[in-house]
Enzyme design. Structure first.
Site, PDB file in Angstrom:
ATOM      1  CE  LYS A  22      -8.482  -7.154   2.886  1.00  0.00           C
ATOM      2  NZ  LYS A  22      -9.460  -6.186   2.341  1.00  0.00           N
ATOM      3  NE  ARG A 177      -8.775   2.104   2.586  1.00  0.00           N
ATOM      4  CZ  ARG A 177      -9.638   1.902   3.586  1.00  0.00           C
ATOM      5  NH1 ARG A 177     -10.354   2.905   4.060  1.00  0.00           N
ATOM      6  NH2 ARG A 177      -9.764   0.710   4.108  1.00  0.00           N
TER       7      ARG A 177
HETATM    8  P1  AMP Z   1      -5.916  -1.960   5.632  1.00  0.00           P
HETATM    9  O1  AMP Z   1      -6.034  -1.884   7.112  1.00  0.00           O
HETATM   10  O2  AMP Z   1      -5.503  -3.307   5.125  1.00  0.00           O
HETATM   11  O3  AMP Z   1      -7.155  -1.426   4.925  1.00  0.00           O
HETATM   12  O4  AMP Z   1      -4.725  -0.980   5.210  1.00  0.00           O
HETATM   13  C1  AMP Z   1      -4.789   0.394   5.492  1.00  0.00           C
HETATM   14  C2  AMP Z   1      -3.677   1.121   4.755  1.00  0.00           C
HETATM   15  O5  AMP Z   1      -2.396   0.636   5.207  1.00  0.00           O
HETATM   16  C3  AMP Z   1      -3.659   0.938   3.243  1.00  0.00           C
HETATM   17  O6  AMP Z   1      -4.539   1.842   2.581  1.00  0.00           O
HETATM   18  C4  AMP Z   1      -2.186   1.221   2.932  1.00  0.00           C
HETATM   19  O7  AMP Z   1      -1.924   2.611   2.993  1.00  0.00           O
HETATM   20  C5  AMP Z   1      -1.467   0.580   4.130  1.00  0.00           C
HETATM   21  N1  AMP Z   1      -1.145  -0.833   3.891  1.00  0.00           N
HETATM   22  C6  AMP Z   1      -1.647  -1.920   4.539  1.00  0.00           C
HETATM   23  N2  AMP Z   1      -1.116  -3.054   4.073  1.00  0.00           N
HETATM   24  C7  AMP Z   1      -0.255  -2.691   3.092  1.00  0.00           C
HETATM   25  C8  AMP Z   1       0.591  -3.417   2.210  1.00  0.00           C
HETATM   26  N3  AMP Z   1       0.650  -4.754   2.231  1.00  0.00           N
HETATM   27  N4  AMP Z   1       1.349  -2.711   1.323  1.00  0.00           N
HETATM   28  C9  AMP Z   1       1.313  -1.382   1.278  1.00  0.00           C
HETATM   29  N5  AMP Z   1       0.520  -0.617   2.083  1.00  0.00           N
HETATM   30  C10 AMP Z   1      -0.258  -1.274   2.978  1.00  0.00           C
END
Ligand code: AMP
Length: 224
Positions: A22, A177
């Site tokens: 993404k 995750r």
């Molecule tokens: P990402 O960088 O999108 O993989 O997100 C890393 C971590 O940030 C996730 O595992 C969640 O702990 C938190 N996180 C990111 N986006 C969200 C969201 N929209 N809602 C809740 N937690 C989020």
């Protein structure tokens, strides 16, 4: 610019499991689409770096691989989309992450043109992708140690920033995750499909092939 309507603010939602690409794809298509790239994960990591109250709370749920509370994410995200660079449109990467977030987004985006793109990758490819991922500390561009390494080891090709591995990119946390993804985020595929606002892209291919297909698929669509 691809086939999106020009009259309304455009919102492109990138769906897909962790490691689906993404962030990489958002970086590649944002120039072409003239849209801002908003990653809720990056916003949270920035808060951790700055030592804000939100950052202190985020550290624990991120290290555990769990989702943060919706209300914290809403405050952070809806403040960000008010900024002038989002006026024409923006790409959401990592939001929404569950049905409640998708419903809240829909309430706030009544007059926006929304398209969700599902970047589909089998679970079997995810661990390998994520545990060898490196990210630029400065501009957040992602690399992969085997498939798309930086030209100079440890340095970003674009801005020469230092590359690092995210603390939640370990096998143990990625497994959590992925579980969270299947339980809470994957139902969004059906949510947007029912609204006629979903496109799926096979993302288990080269970056260029994926980018090309994404740009082709961005046809007009409005969430009702
Ligand atoms: P990402 O960088 O999108 O993989 O997100 C890393 C971590 O940030 C996730 O595992 C969640 O702990 C938190 N996180 C990111 N986006 C969200 C969201 N929209 N809602 C809740 N937690 C989020």
């Amino acid at each position: 610019m691809a086939n999106l309507q020009a009259t309304q603010t455009q919102v492109v939602i990138l769906l897909g499991p962790p490691g689906a690409g993404k962030g990489s794809q958002a970086t590649l298509i944002k120039e072409e689409l003239e849209m801002a790239h908003i990653s809720t994960g990056d916003l949270l990591r920035e808060n951790i770096k700055q030592g804000t109250d939100l950052g202190k709370q985020a550290k624990s749920f991120m290290d555990e691989g769990k989702l943060g509370p919706d209300h914290l994410i809403f405050d952070m995200l809806f403040a960000r989309v008010e900024k002038p660079d989002c006026k024409k449109g923006y790409i959401l990467d990592g939001f929404p992450r569950n049905i409640a977030q998708a419903e809240e987004l829909q309430k706030r985006l009544r007059s926006h043109d929304v398209m969700a793109l599902n970047l589909s990758v089998p679970d079997s490819a995810i661990i390998e992708r994520i545990t060898k991922r490196e990210i630029c500390k400065t501009c957040q561009t992602p690399y992969h140690q085997d498939f798309s390494p930086s030209k100079v080891k440890g340095k970003c090709d674009l801005c020469e920033g230092e590359l690092y591995q995210r603390s939640d990119d370990t096998k143990e946390v990625v497994e959590i995750r992925l579980k969270v993804y299947h339980e809470q985020t994957a139902p969004l595929i059906e949510f947007y499909e029912k609204k006629g606002a979903l496109q799926t892209v096979d993302s288990n291919r080269s970056k260029d092939a994926i980018t090309e297909e994404i740009l082709e698929k961005l046809q007009p669509s409005t969430v009702k």
